[in-house]
Design a protein around this motif. Structure first.
Motif: not given
Length: 165
Positions: A62-65, A69-71, A74-77
């Protein structure tokens, strides 16, 4: 082949707020059983990190993006969650095979082991409760959960730009 379910006891009235309250309380009891099993397996992993681990385990790599989205964060979190999981030895990051600018998230063997133990603890907790229930109640529960899953699980919709012919 499974035996037919037979008659199902009358269900809650959709318009009766008391039935909704009772159902929410019953769902809370199930959540409590699952949370208790989770805490017994690995009490140091917060729920958000376990959710991330489970998603990654089900969809890796899985990539971070996609994780963000699933969580619903925001990306930093999401990145901080991954930092903590990696520091705990449960998650690994590597350059993506398709695009080396992207990072893939994968479970380590310890991460897989944790999820396996968690699944077993949840299964045992639920089995203990189900074993104590009378057979007709288990049948009614199975029927109700099947109906719930059918409604709660979205059906895949055809892509509007795909040729179906």
């Amino acid at each position: 082949m499974a035996a037919p379910l037979g008659p199902v006891p009358p269900g809650p009235d959709r318009d009766d707020p008391a039935d909704h309250t009772r159902l929410e309380a019953d769902a809370s009891a199930l959540t409590l059983v699952l949370a208790k099993a989770t805490a017994s397996v690995y009490p140091k992993v917060p729920a958000a990190q376990l959710r991330a681990l489970q998603f990654i385990g089900d969809h890796e790599p899985v990539n971070l993006t996609r994780l963000t989205e699933e969580l619903g964060t925001i990306p930093s979190s999401a990145s901080r969650i991954c930092d903590r999981l990696q520091a705990s030895g449960l998650l690994d990051r590597r350059p993506a095979t398709t695009d080396r600018r992207e990072v893939e998230l994968l479970l380590t063997s310890d991460g897989r082991s944790l999820l396996h133990r968690l699944k077993e603890a949840r299964r045992e907790g639920l089995a203990h409760i189900l074993d104590a229930m009378p057979a007709p109640a288990r049948t009614a529960l199975l029927h109700g959960l099947s109906e719930f899953a059918a409604i709660a699980t979205p059906t895949p919709q055809p892509h509007p730009h795909r040729d179906t012919a």
